[in-house]
Write an enzyme that holds these catalytic residues in place. Sequence first.
Site, PDB file in Angstrom:
ATOM      1  N   ASP A 120       1.015  -1.122  -0.117  1.00 23.48           N
ATOM      2  CA  ASP A 120      -0.135   0.028  -0.034  1.00 23.48           C
ATOM      3  C   ASP A 120       0.975   1.241   0.006  1.00 23.48           C
ATOM      4  O   ASP A 120       1.546   1.354   1.005  1.00 23.48           O
ATOM      5  CB  ASP A 120      -0.991   0.139   1.309  1.00 23.48           C
ATOM      6  CG  ASP A 120      -1.796   1.179   1.249  1.00 23.48           C
ATOM      7  OD1 ASP A 120      -2.492   1.725   0.113  1.00 23.48           O
ATOM      8  OD2 ASP A 120      -1.981   1.695   2.417  1.00 23.48           O
ATOM      9  N   GLU A 147      -2.473  -1.836  -5.496  1.00 19.84           N
ATOM     10  CA  GLU A 147      -3.686  -1.309  -6.077  1.00 19.84           C
ATOM     11  C   GLU A 147      -3.809  -0.606  -7.085  1.00 19.84           C
ATOM     12  O   GLU A 147      -2.675   0.349  -6.983  1.00 19.84           O
ATOM     13  CB  GLU A 147      -3.960  -0.418  -4.623  1.00 19.84           C
ATOM     14  CG  GLU A 147      -5.543   0.123  -4.461  1.00 19.84           C
ATOM     15  CD  GLU A 147      -5.596   0.845  -3.229  1.00 19.84           C
ATOM     16  OE1 GLU A 147      -6.942   0.975  -3.179  1.00 19.84           O
ATOM     17  OE2 GLU A 147      -4.907   1.321  -2.498  1.00 19.84           O
ATOM     18  N   ASP A 157      -2.718   1.677   7.429  1.00 14.39           N
ATOM     19  CA  ASP A 157      -2.071   1.193   6.285  1.00 14.39           C
ATOM     20  C   ASP A 157      -1.684  -0.142   6.090  1.00 14.39           C
ATOM     21  O   ASP A 157      -1.669  -0.787   5.013  1.00 14.39           O
ATOM     22  CB  ASP A 157      -0.901   2.281   6.175  1.00 14.39           C
ATOM     23  CG  ASP A 157      -1.086   3.611   6.010  1.00 14.39           C
ATOM     24  OD1 ASP A 157      -2.418   3.962   5.651  1.00 14.39           O
ATOM     25  OD2 ASP A 157      -0.361   4.376   6.533  1.00 14.39           O
TER      26      ASP A 157
END
Length: 377
Positions: free
Chosen positions: A191, A275, A357
């Site tokens: 992430d 992502e 996170d």
Amino acid sequence: LLTYYSMLKAFKYRIYPDKDQEEFINLHFGACRFVYNWALEQKIKTYEQTKKSISRFDLQKILVHEVKHSNEWLKKVNSQALLASLVNVESAFTKFFREKTGFPKFKSKKNPVQSYQMPQHYTVDFDRNVIKLPKMGEVKAVLHRRFEGTMKTATISRSSTGKFYISILVDDGLELPEKQEISESNAVGIDVGIKDFAILSNGEKVENPKYLKNSLKRMKCLQKRVSKKVKGSNNRNKARQQLSKIHEKISNQRNDFQHKLSSKLISENQAIALETLNVKGMVKNHCLAQSISDAGWSSFVTKLEYKAEWFGKTILRIGRFEPSSKICNVCGYYNSSLTLKDREWICPDCKTKHDRDINAAINIKKFSLQDQNLIVI
């Protein structure tokens, strides 16, 4: 029927031309820019008049039989470099129609960054640290990395700080390695963020170096000096050179950091889950635009992708609308009230305390492996 894919790699070296060679390189920049702008103008005019496109081969005939005769100075430069400019115009139009990118623009001589291409007829001598270029002879170079394979196109470029480089595209003749098997144990979810550059699903956090932010005070000072100088003066050029140096330093620092981190992640894992981010849309937020641009997420992902191809690793993606931060990775509870300022939260169902996170990174890994029909323990 098996399809053969060989690996193309570019090797970039710093070159040190003498005064005469530097003038000759600058002549090539001007000639290739002239041909590029001429070809672009011809394509625009032809379409306006006939509603048809003029091909690269027709432009090549006009260039060789007409334009070069009326512009004798074009005969001094390498003819292959001029033809490469026509290929670049064609590629720009192809990209515009296929990828819906911006319409091709005319090149300006005021741009300090210039380049031209040579498809062939150059040689590299690693033992003597010289590169022999057409019509120019031997140029000193720092050949810090050796390569083996067929040399393709070479690109001579000048940076905004006046440094000269050559980038050589090499076909090593080797097949791309087969993708290695992936499982829950040899995959990692990433992430990306602003406070921490990358947060891994194993709990590791990579701090964001923020190279632009750290140099912003000095950059503003140099920018003010440039703006106060008289346009076209030598003092303005000197001030602009100083500003270019700090921009180049920031770019080099960012690239160095991203190369080291991407190489580490690729070497330690068989699969990397990411992502899908809409960076273009995110930078429209004026509060976060500078920080997002400073992080350079897009260039980092690009480095991960081509290094994964080189070493047979897999890049997994999840959709940009997956709520990776808001779902508890333990029980699956959806926390709809979570906002951007909430860095930690406790799941009401299973009472697990989450770092926002790290939870997102774990979910990114989980979602991507589920898409691959792999069971996550």
